[in-house]
Design a protein around this motif. Structure first.
Motif, PDB file in Angstrom:
ATOM      1  N   LEU A  37      39.285  35.352  32.839  1.00  0.00           N
ATOM      2  CA  LEU A  37      40.465  35.690  33.637  1.00  0.00           C
ATOM      3  C   LEU A  37      40.103  36.953  34.428  1.00  0.00           C
ATOM      4  O   LEU A  37      40.031  38.038  33.877  1.00  0.00           O
ATOM      5  N   VAL A  38      39.862  36.798  35.721  1.00  0.00           N
ATOM      6  CA  VAL A  38      39.297  37.924  36.474  1.00  0.00           C
ATOM      7  C   VAL A  38      40.355  38.740  37.217  1.00  0.00           C
ATOM      8  O   VAL A  38      40.068  39.833  37.701  1.00  0.00           O
ATOM      9  N   TYR A  39      41.568  38.199  37.306  1.00  0.00           N
ATOM     10  CA  TYR A  39      42.630  38.930  38.006  1.00  0.00           C
ATOM     11  C   TYR A  39      43.960  38.324  37.586  1.00  0.00           C
ATOM     12  O   TYR A  39      44.106  37.105  37.551  1.00  0.00           O
ATOM     13  N   SER A  40      44.937  39.190  37.269  1.00  0.00           N
ATOM     14  CA  SER A  40      46.253  38.689  36.867  1.00  0.00           C
ATOM     15  C   SER A  40      47.198  39.874  36.727  1.00  0.00           C
ATOM     16  O   SER A  40      46.762  40.975  36.400  1.00  0.00           O
ATOM     17  N   PRO A  41      48.491  39.666  36.952  1.00  0.00           N
ATOM     18  CA  PRO A  41      49.430  40.777  36.738  1.00  0.00           C
ATOM     19  C   PRO A  41      49.492  41.226  35.287  1.00  0.00           C
ATOM     20  O   PRO A  41      49.960  42.334  35.010  1.00  0.00           O
ATOM     21  N   ILE A  42      49.008  40.387  34.353  1.00  0.00           N
ATOM     22  CA  ILE A  42      49.009  40.835  32.958  1.00  0.00           C
ATOM     23  C   ILE A  42      47.708  41.536  32.599  1.00  0.00           C
ATOM     24  O   ILE A  42      47.447  41.833  31.445  1.00  0.00           O
ATOM     25  N   ALA A  43      46.850  41.797  33.600  1.00  0.00           N
ATOM     26  CA  ALA A  43      45.577  42.489  33.366  1.00  0.00           C
ATOM     27  C   ALA A  43      45.454  43.644  34.356  1.00  0.00           C
ATOM     28  O   ALA A  43      46.222  43.740  35.304  1.00  0.00           O
ATOM     29  N   ASP A  44      44.454  44.514  34.132  1.00  0.00           N
ATOM     30  CA  ASP A  44      44.396  45.752  34.915  1.00  0.00           C
ATOM     31  C   ASP A  44      43.433  45.752  36.099  1.00  0.00           C
ATOM     32  O   ASP A  44      43.304  46.769  36.763  1.00  0.00           O
ATOM     33  N   VAL A  45      42.741  44.647  36.341  1.00  0.00           N
ATOM     34  CA  VAL A  45      41.885  44.622  37.531  1.00  0.00           C
ATOM     35  C   VAL A  45      42.798  44.515  38.735  1.00  0.00           C
ATOM     36  O   VAL A  45      43.600  43.595  38.829  1.00  0.00           O
ATOM     37  N   LYS A  46      42.717  45.479  39.647  1.00  0.00           N
ATOM     38  CA  LYS A  46      43.765  45.559  40.660  1.00  0.00           C
ATOM     39  C   LYS A  46      43.353  45.083  42.039  1.00  0.00           C
ATOM     40  O   LYS A  46      44.192  44.909  42.913  1.00  0.00           O
ATOM     41  N   ASP A  47      42.059  44.873  42.207  1.00  0.00           N
ATOM     42  CA  ASP A  47      41.580  44.464  43.507  1.00  0.00           C
ATOM     43  C   ASP A  47      41.197  42.989  43.393  1.00  0.00           C
ATOM     44  O   ASP A  47      40.382  42.636  42.541  1.00  0.00           O
ATOM     45  N   PHE A  48      41.763  42.122  44.219  1.00  0.00           N
ATOM     46  CA  PHE A  48      41.486  40.692  44.065  1.00  0.00           C
ATOM     47  C   PHE A  48      39.992  40.432  44.267  1.00  0.00           C
ATOM     48  O   PHE A  48      39.435  40.760  45.314  1.00  0.00           O
ATOM     49  N   PRO A  49      39.309  39.842  43.260  1.00  0.00           N
ATOM     50  CA  PRO A  49      37.837  39.775  43.294  1.00  0.00           C
ATOM     51  C   PRO A  49      37.294  38.668  44.212  1.00  0.00           C
ATOM     52  O   PRO A  49      38.045  37.823  44.690  1.00  0.00           O
ATOM     53  N   HIS A  71      46.226  35.726  52.036  1.00  0.00           N
ATOM     54  CA  HIS A  71      45.013  35.507  52.826  1.00  0.00           C
ATOM     55  C   HIS A  71      43.760  35.898  52.044  1.00  0.00           C
ATOM     56  O   HIS A  71      42.741  35.196  52.099  1.00  0.00           O
ATOM     57  N   THR A  72      43.838  37.014  51.325  1.00  0.00           N
ATOM     58  CA  THR A  72      42.687  37.414  50.502  1.00  0.00           C
ATOM     59  C   THR A  72      42.394  36.356  49.444  1.00  0.00           C
ATOM     60  O   THR A  72      41.236  36.011  49.184  1.00  0.00           O
ATOM     61  N   ILE A  73      43.437  35.859  48.814  1.00  0.00           N
ATOM     62  CA  ILE A  73      43.258  34.839  47.772  1.00  0.00           C
ATOM     63  C   ILE A  73      42.542  33.625  48.359  1.00  0.00           C
ATOM     64  O   ILE A  73      41.590  33.100  47.784  1.00  0.00           O
ATOM     65  N   ARG A  74      43.021  33.184  49.528  1.00  0.00           N
ATOM     66  CA  ARG A  74      42.413  31.988  50.139  1.00  0.00           C
ATOM     67  C   ARG A  74      40.937  32.221  50.441  1.00  0.00           C
ATOM     68  O   ARG A  74      40.080  31.395  50.164  1.00  0.00           O
ATOM     69  N   LYS A  75      40.666  33.390  50.997  1.00  0.00           N
ATOM     70  CA  LYS A  75      39.300  33.712  51.395  1.00  0.00           C
ATOM     71  C   LYS A  75      38.363  33.730  50.181  1.00  0.00           C
ATOM     72  O   LYS A  75      37.227  33.289  50.260  1.00  0.00           O
ATOM     73  N   ASN A  76      38.871  34.221  49.044  1.00  0.00           N
ATOM     74  CA  ASN A  76      38.001  34.460  47.885  1.00  0.00           C
ATOM     75  C   ASN A  76      38.078  33.381  46.812  1.00  0.00           C
ATOM     76  O   ASN A  76      37.439  33.506  45.782  1.00  0.00           O
ATOM     77  N   SER A  77      38.889  32.327  47.019  1.00  0.00           N
ATOM     78  CA  SER A  77      39.047  31.325  45.956  1.00  0.00           C
ATOM     79  C   SER A  77      38.598  29.950  46.437  1.00  0.00           C
ATOM     80  O   SER A  77      38.881  29.569  47.562  1.00  0.00           O
ATOM     81  N   ARG A  78      37.973  29.225  45.517  1.00  0.00           N
ATOM     82  CA  ARG A  78      37.547  27.872  45.841  1.00  0.00           C
ATOM     83  C   ARG A  78      38.765  26.929  45.824  1.00  0.00           C
ATOM     84  O   ARG A  78      38.963  26.147  46.734  1.00  0.00           O
ATOM     85  N   ILE A  79      39.578  27.020  44.774  1.00  0.00           N
ATOM     86  CA  ILE A  79      40.760  26.164  44.667  1.00  0.00           C
ATOM     87  C   ILE A  79      41.994  27.052  44.542  1.00  0.00           C
ATOM     88  O   ILE A  79      42.041  27.944  43.689  1.00  0.00           O
ATOM     89  N   VAL A  80      42.981  26.814  45.410  1.00  0.00           N
ATOM     90  CA  VAL A  80      44.240  27.558  45.327  1.00  0.00           C
ATOM     91  C   VAL A  80      45.349  26.600  44.903  1.00  0.00           C
ATOM     92  O   VAL A  80      45.537  25.539  45.510  1.00  0.00           O
ATOM     93  N   ILE A  81      46.049  26.978  43.849  1.00  0.00           N
ATOM     94  CA  ILE A  81      47.147  26.142  43.356  1.00  0.00           C
ATOM     95  C   ILE A  81      48.478  26.809  43.676  1.00  0.00           C
ATOM     96  O   ILE A  81      48.684  27.979  43.350  1.00  0.00           O
TER      97      ILE A  81
END
Ligand code: SF4
Lengths: 179, 477
Positions: A37-49, A71-81
């Motif tokens: 789990l590399v990014y989530s509001p329940i975790a402390d990594v704050k910059d979308f990887p 837009h960042t999510i789309r750019k950095n993710s293979r599959i967006v749900i």
């Protein structure tokens, strides 16, 4: 072997979809073995990887910061749900679209306050509301929709485990519903 | 030239917020603020909807405490129908309120806050979360997950689903409780009790471990506000409002929640979408008050169940000679005491034979044009006020949400922690310092999508900028 990199994000929703994710309960242990789990509001990594395999996005897009993150999510993710009804259709978050931004802000910050009645406007620190709340696919291309307000834990589990197994999830009709 | 630090977003809380910290030329903290960053507009867009839809719509302000909104909306609905609901219905609603406390408090302690305590404030931020906790202490994490699950299962049994259940309606509850389901819930009580007692033990060790830090975690006197029963006991579903000062003096008691707007006003500030409720007689911002577990356990005269009552006495002893535990860090302690109470009281309610009664709903049309509902949500006292027309179509809606009522105090807490832990004079700010400031906010377990009727999330980037805008230091995570 490196584990698939999974992220979850909150745009404008109620967190109910994330709570349904946590309703996987002890299944979370099994999930922890299978994913990072590399990014989530329940975790402390704050910059979308970078290089995320799957991102679950809760909530509609309603303000400048939601839009930027989408837009960042789309750019950095293979599959967006699109995770839940707010992301899929706008749902409750889009109920404000019957009114103008001015009308909803006036109600909360002018009519209902009796000290400093002012609409918040320090936009250097707070986000600006968009004219309309939009479902995620109006802003970025989406690969999969999980319906429900929220989707049940079983549905989330099925979708995520199918994806991790390299298959496109085929959701049984019992899961294909709104609300 | 002052410098500004920004923590964005504050994580492991429900909702979307930032913290800014202003430093003077010497690097000392001048001011710090907690900014809530989104707004959804429920108070407007519910206009034109039907009264009977309100439990379902207002549930969607928050996925963590939807049952509290559903119940409060239903109570406002009872007022408008002018009915008194069947005895079984009230007991089932009480059960729902307690299950909501249980699951939400478990989430706050185990999933969101304990990574700070078990892994440490300065531990690796990539691991400092519930998955990291599962790795570091599997049994403790498993117990916490199961405790939350227990609360969620009760809600599912009563209202068909875990998140956004449909238990309550204006006039009562939808379905009776079947005896087999009651027995199933009862079978989970022993484990829930055991886990809560274990968590209390762990928390007491945490109190010792962080003895040097805790005195800076929102340690000041404020008013405290919550519901109490007729004879002053801890109350969660009905009752009157009690207001105490930071020395434990009761300044108002058994106020009718229907008249909340006589006692509480709301202020706005340009830098936050969360409003600032205040106690009117002391004006804004002097009328700062706290609600939620810390307030409830402090102001009540007793708790009706034995294990929780014994803990309450220990809790009160933390308050020294005035007997008021004023430190916001003790929100965690009060929260665990309330879980214990919820487990004990759920058992009592289930052992009452009327709980499986089959008459659960009173029906009536619109008999009044205005109604206020009030219950104690996990984070504190919650008010819904609706004005309708003769067909039950909403004309006006006002929601006063628990978390917002802590807004002034949360800002003060952030400032206190920042002033103590952040030393900007060396131009070096560590991630752990900032995490402590965030942990101050986590004490309150804020529910920001509720309190601004919104939520969201974005990356964090802290920059420390010098007088000529040069970059002195930068933290990413
Ligand atoms: S879809 Fe439903 S549960 Fe999910 S964020 Fe929207 S309102 Fe909440």
């Amino acid at each position: 072997m490196t584990k698939p990199r999974v992220a979850t994000a909150w745009l404008s929703g109620c967190s109910g979809c994330h709570m349904s994710f946590l309703d996987i309960d002890e299944g979370l242990f099994e999930l922890a073995d299978k994913i990072d789990l590399v990014y989530s509001p329940i975790a402390d990594v704050k910059d979308f990887p970078q290089n995320v395999d799957v991102t679950l996005v809760e909530g509609a897009v309603t303000n400048s910061e939601n839009e930027e993150l989408a837009h960042t999510i789309r750019k950095n993710s293979r599959i967006v749900i699109a995770f839940g009804d707010c992301a899929s259709t706008g749902n409750v978050s889009a109920m404000r679209n019957r009114f103008t931004v001015d009308e909803i802000e006036r109600r909360a910050y002018i009519e209902l306050t009796d000290r400093n009645p002012k609409v918040p406007n320090a936009y250097e620190i707070i986000a600006t509301l968009m004219k309309k709340a939009l479902p995620l696919h109006e802003v970025i291309p989406v690969d999969l929709f999980l319906h429900g307000c929220p989707p049940s834990a079983e549905e989330i589990w099925l979708a995520v485990t199918e994806l991790l197994a390299g298959r496109t999830p085929v959701l049984p009709s019992a899961y294909l519903r709104f609300g | 030239m002052p410098k500004l630090l920004t923590i964005s977003p504050v994580t492991r809380i429900e909702g979307h917020a930032k913290i800014t910290i202003q430093l003077d030329d010497n690097g000392d903290v001048l001011d710090a603020r907690f900014h809530v960053n989104e707004f959804r507009g429920f108070e407007k867009f519910c206009e034109g909807r039907l009264l009977w839809e309100m439990p379902g719509i207002t549930s969607r302000t928050c996925g963590i405490c939807p049952a509290s909104h559903m119940l409060t909306a239903s109570k406002a609905g009872d007022e408008i129908l002018a009915v008194s609901i069947p005895e079984t219905a009230e007991k089932l609603r009480r059960l729902g309120t307690l299950a909501q406390w249980l699951q939400s408090h478990a989430l706050s302690f185990f999933h969101l806050s304990s990574p700070d305590f078990i892994l440490g404030f300065d531990s690796d931020p990539a691991k400092r979360n519930v998955f990291g906790l599962m790795e570091a202490d599997k049994e403790f994490a498993r117990r916490g997950i199961r405790l939350r699950k227990f609360g969620q299962e009760i809600i599912q049994i009563l209202g068909g689903r875990r998140v956004h259940s449909t238990l309550a309606v204006p006039g009562g509850v939808r379905d009776p409780l079947e005896p087999e389901k009651r027995d199933y819930i009862l079978s989970g009580i022993p484990e829930a009790k055991e886990t809560t007692l274990l968590a209390l033990e762990v928390l007491k060790k945490i109190h010792l471990k962080f003895a040097k830090e805790i005195p800076e975690f929102g340690n000041f006197r404020t008013l405290m506000v919550g519901l109490v029963s007729k004879d002053g006991g801890l109350e969660y579903y009905d009752g009157g409002l009690r207001i105490q000062d930071g020395n434990g003096n009761t300044i108002a008691d058994h106020l009718d929640p229907r008249h909340y707007s006589d006692y509480f006003g709301e202020a706005a500030e340009p830098w936050s979408y969360m409003k600032f409720p205040y106690y009117k007689p002391l004006d804004y911002p002097g009328g700062m008050y706290r609600v939620g577990p810390l307030a409830r356990v402090n102001i009540c005269d007793y708790i009706e169940t034995p294990l929780a009552e014994a803990e309450r006495k220990l809790f009160k002893s933390l308050g020294g000679s005035v007997g008021v535990a004023n430190n916001s860090f003790y929100y965690h302690y009060a929260r665990l005491i309330e879980i214990l109470f919820a487990v004990e009281k759920i058992e009592l309610l289930l052992c009452d034979p009327t709980i499986t009664g089959t008459h659960t709903r009173a029906t009536a049309g619109v008999n009044r044009l205005d109604g206020v509902g009030c219950t104690e949500a996990p984070r504190g006292v919650l008010f819904h006020q609706y004005t309708v027309d003769g067909d039950g179509v909403l004309q006006k809606v006002n929601l006063i949400i628990a978390t917002a009522q802590n807004n002034i105090a949360m800002n003060r807490t952030v400032k206190q922690i920042a002033a103590h832990f952040i030393d900007g004079s060396k131009g070096k700010v560590t991630e752990g310092m900032l995490n402590r400031v965030e942990a101050g906010i986590r004490c309150y377990d804020p529910c920001l999508s509720c309190s601004t009727h919104a939520s969201g999330q974005m990356p964090m980037h802290v920059q420390m900028v010098g007088p000529d805008n040069e970059l002195l230091d930068e933290v990413w995570r």
